[in-house]
Design a protein around this motif. Sequence first.
Motif, mmCIF file in Angstrom:
data_model
loop_
_atom_site.group_PDB
_atom_site.id
_atom_site.type_symbol
_atom_site.label_atom_id
_atom_site.label_comp_id
_atom_site.label_asym_id
_atom_site.label_seq_id
_atom_site.Cartn_x
_atom_site.Cartn_y
_atom_site.Cartn_z
ATOM 1 N N MET A 60 40.475 25.413 31.839
ATOM 2 C CA MET A 60 41.242 24.192 31.652
ATOM 3 C C MET A 60 42.350 24.126 32.702
ATOM 4 O O MET A 60 42.814 25.170 33.194
ATOM 5 C CB MET A 60 41.853 24.165 30.248
ATOM 6 N N PRO A 61 42.780 22.932 33.074
ATOM 7 C CA PRO A 61 43.863 22.797 34.049
ATOM 8 C C PRO A 61 45.095 23.606 33.637
ATOM 9 O O PRO A 61 45.433 23.684 32.462
ATOM 10 C CB PRO A 61 44.159 21.297 34.036
ATOM 11 N N GLY A 62 45.731 24.211 34.637
ATOM 12 C CA GLY A 62 46.930 24.988 34.384
ATOM 13 C C GLY A 62 46.673 26.443 34.052
ATOM 14 O O GLY A 62 47.592 27.276 34.122
ATOM 15 N N MET A 63 45.443 26.775 33.675
ATOM 16 C CA MET A 63 45.133 28.155 33.292
ATOM 17 C C MET A 63 45.066 29.046 34.533
ATOM 18 O O MET A 63 44.435 28.697 35.539
ATOM 19 C CB MET A 63 43.805 28.214 32.545
ATOM 20 N N ALA A 64 45.713 30.197 34.451
ATOM 21 C CA ALA A 64 45.646 31.170 35.539
ATOM 22 C C ALA A 64 44.259 31.810 35.572
ATOM 23 O O ALA A 64 43.624 31.991 34.523
ATOM 24 C CB ALA A 64 46.710 32.245 35.346
ATOM 25 N N THR A 65 43.815 32.151 36.760
ATOM 26 C CA THR A 65 42.511 32.803 36.904
ATOM 27 C C THR A 65 42.647 34.289 36.551
ATOM 28 O O THR A 65 43.756 34.834 36.518
ATOM 29 C CB THR A 65 41.998 32.690 38.344
ATOM 30 N N PRO A 66 41.540 34.964 36.281
ATOM 31 C CA PRO A 66 41.609 36.409 36.022
ATOM 32 C C PRO A 66 42.272 37.164 37.174
ATOM 33 O O PRO A 66 42.995 38.148 36.950
ATOM 34 C CB PRO A 66 40.131 36.802 35.869
ATOM 35 N N GLU A 67 42.043 36.704 38.406
ATOM 36 C CA GLU A 67 42.655 37.357 39.563
ATOM 37 C C GLU A 67 44.177 37.200 39.544
ATOM 38 O O GLU A 67 44.918 38.142 39.867
ATOM 39 C CB GLU A 67 42.086 36.778 40.857
ATOM 40 N N GLN A 68 44.651 36.030 39.145
ATOM 41 C CA GLN A 68 46.092 35.801 39.081
ATOM 42 C C GLN A 68 46.730 36.624 37.960
ATOM 43 O O GLN A 68 47.846 37.131 38.117
ATOM 44 C CB GLN A 68 46.375 34.305 38.879
ATOM 45 N N ILE A 69 46.034 36.754 36.855
ATOM 46 C CA ILE A 69 46.536 37.612 35.775
ATOM 47 C C ILE A 69 46.600 39.060 36.240
ATOM 48 O O ILE A 69 47.563 39.791 35.935
ATOM 49 C CB ILE A 69 45.641 37.494 34.521
ATOM 50 N N ALA A 70 45.600 39.485 37.004
ATOM 51 C CA ALA A 70 45.595 40.845 37.533
ATOM 52 C C ALA A 70 46.760 41.059 38.491
ATOM 53 O O ALA A 70 47.403 42.115 38.482
ATOM 54 C CB ALA A 70 44.263 41.132 38.231
ATOM 55 N N ASP A 71 47.058 40.055 39.313
ATOM 56 C CA ASP A 71 48.193 40.155 40.244
ATOM 57 C C ASP A 71 49.507 40.272 39.474
ATOM 58 O O ASP A 71 50.380 41.065 39.853
ATOM 59 C CB ASP A 71 48.237 38.918 41.151
ATOM 60 N N LEU A 72 49.650 39.495 38.409
ATOM 61 C CA LEU A 72 50.869 39.565 37.611
ATOM 62 C C LEU A 72 50.985 40.921 36.925
ATOM 63 O O LEU A 72 52.080 41.490 36.850
ATOM 64 C CB LEU A 72 50.866 38.444 36.563
ATOM 65 N N THR A 73 49.874 41.435 36.474
ATOM 66 C CA THR A 73 49.859 42.741 35.818
ATOM 67 C C THR A 73 50.296 43.849 36.775
ATOM 68 O O THR A 73 50.993 44.796 36.380
ATOM 69 C CB THR A 73 48.456 43.055 35.271
ATOM 70 N N ALA A 74 49.918 43.714 38.032
ATOM 71 C CA ALA A 74 50.230 44.740 39.029
ATOM 72 C C ALA A 74 51.623 44.589 39.627
ATOM 73 O O ALA A 74 52.140 45.517 40.252
ATOM 74 C CB ALA A 74 49.188 44.706 40.147
ATOM 75 N N ALA A 75 52.237 43.432 39.450
ATOM 76 C CA ALA A 75 53.531 43.153 40.085
ATOM 77 C C ALA A 75 54.692 43.700 39.258
ATOM 78 O O ALA A 75 54.540 44.066 38.088
ATOM 79 C CB ALA A 75 53.698 41.650 40.282
ATOM 80 N N SER A 76 55.861 43.722 39.892
ATOM 81 C CA SER A 76 57.080 44.135 39.196
ATOM 82 C C SER A 76 58.282 43.527 39.907
ATOM 83 O O SER A 76 58.169 43.039 41.039
ATOM 84 C CB SER A 76 57.201 45.659 39.163
ATOM 85 N N GLY A 77 59.427 43.538 39.236
ATOM 86 C CA GLY A 77 60.652 43.051 39.851
ATOM 87 C C GLY A 77 60.582 41.588 40.249
ATOM 88 O O GLY A 77 59.997 40.751 39.555
ATOM 89 N N VAL A 78 61.179 41.290 41.394
ATOM 90 C CA VAL A 78 61.240 39.906 41.873
ATOM 91 C C VAL A 78 59.850 39.334 42.110
ATOM 92 O O VAL A 78 59.607 38.151 41.856
ATOM 93 C CB VAL A 78 62.082 39.820 43.160
ATOM 94 N N GLU A 79 58.938 40.162 42.581
ATOM 95 C CA GLU A 79 57.570 39.685 42.821
ATOM 96 C C GLU A 79 56.935 39.189 41.517
ATOM 97 O O GLU A 79 56.304 38.127 41.484
ATOM 98 C CB GLU A 79 56.714 40.803 43.413
ATOM 99 N N ALA A 80 57.122 39.944 40.434
ATOM 100 C CA ALA A 80 56.575 39.544 39.133
ATOM 101 C C ALA A 80 57.268 38.280 38.627
ATOM 102 O O ALA A 80 56.620 37.389 38.072
ATOM 103 C CB ALA A 80 56.746 40.676 38.129
ATOM 104 N N GLU A 81 58.567 38.202 38.827
ATOM 105 C CA GLU A 81 59.322 37.028 38.375
ATOM 106 C C GLU A 81 58.840 35.768 39.090
ATOM 107 O O GLU A 81 58.603 34.735 38.457
ATOM 108 C CB GLU A 81 60.819 37.237 38.652
ATOM 109 N N ARG A 82 58.693 35.855 40.408
ATOM 110 C CA ARG A 82 58.280 34.692 41.192
ATOM 111 C C ARG A 82 56.856 34.271 40.810
ATOM 112 O O ARG A 82 56.579 33.073 40.651
ATOM 113 C CB ARG A 82 58.376 35.015 42.688
ATOM 114 N N LEU A 83 55.973 35.243 40.665
ATOM 115 C CA LEU A 83 54.588 34.928 40.317
ATOM 116 C C LEU A 83 54.512 34.329 38.914
ATOM 117 O O LEU A 83 53.802 33.321 38.682
ATOM 118 C CB LEU A 83 53.729 36.188 40.404
#
Length: 210
Positions: free
Chosen positions: A134-157
């Motif tokens: 559905m529109p607006g839904m993050a892709t599995p790849e984007q969820i994986a990126d958020l899972t791997a991120a931290s700090g400012v990178e995680a906040e921005r994503l």
Amino acid sequence: MTLHLETWQKRVLIGLAGALVVCLFVLTFVAGRIGTGPQYPATTSADAGFARDMQVHHAQAVEMSRLVRDRTEDEVVRTIAYDIAMTQQHQIGQMYAWLEEWGLPLSSAAPSMAWMAGSMDHHDGGTLRDNGLMPGMATPEQIADLTAASGVEAERLYLTLMITHHEAGAEMAQAGTELVQEPRVRVAAEKMVAAQVAEITAMEDMLDEL
């Protein structure tokens, strides 16, 4: 003797007629009560489609909010993530309860967002993306990126993904305000629109400050 017999027979007939009238009255009353019982939305209704699709949409918002909460030290980001997770988890429970009350399944063979057909912005229903989301839904790849991120990178994503997520969610909720029939569902949709629009503005400001 004959006169007394005729009188008795008349009394019996009058009594039977009275009993018949009472029975007819009771049957009419019961039928009326049955006919005016609760009328719940059908499984193909906008109310049911809204409840089903918004549960799925909300579930991802809750997931992303919980992810970033554990990956940032920024109290402002943690606060808005907590608020989104708590609010939308509560709404998921509310929509689940509606479907249970209406005696409807939690999923449907109908395409997601098909219930939006007829809204001012979606005359032919909502449109799924090429990946089936559905529109607006993050892709599995984007969820994986958020899972791997931290700090400012995680906040921005997180803020970037959630702004997009909320924009589509607010659009779905707006369609709900136009199409659903249950007053309580319409009120809930109106509250979703107001809350998500306000949160979009707040998150855009936060993103600009990173």
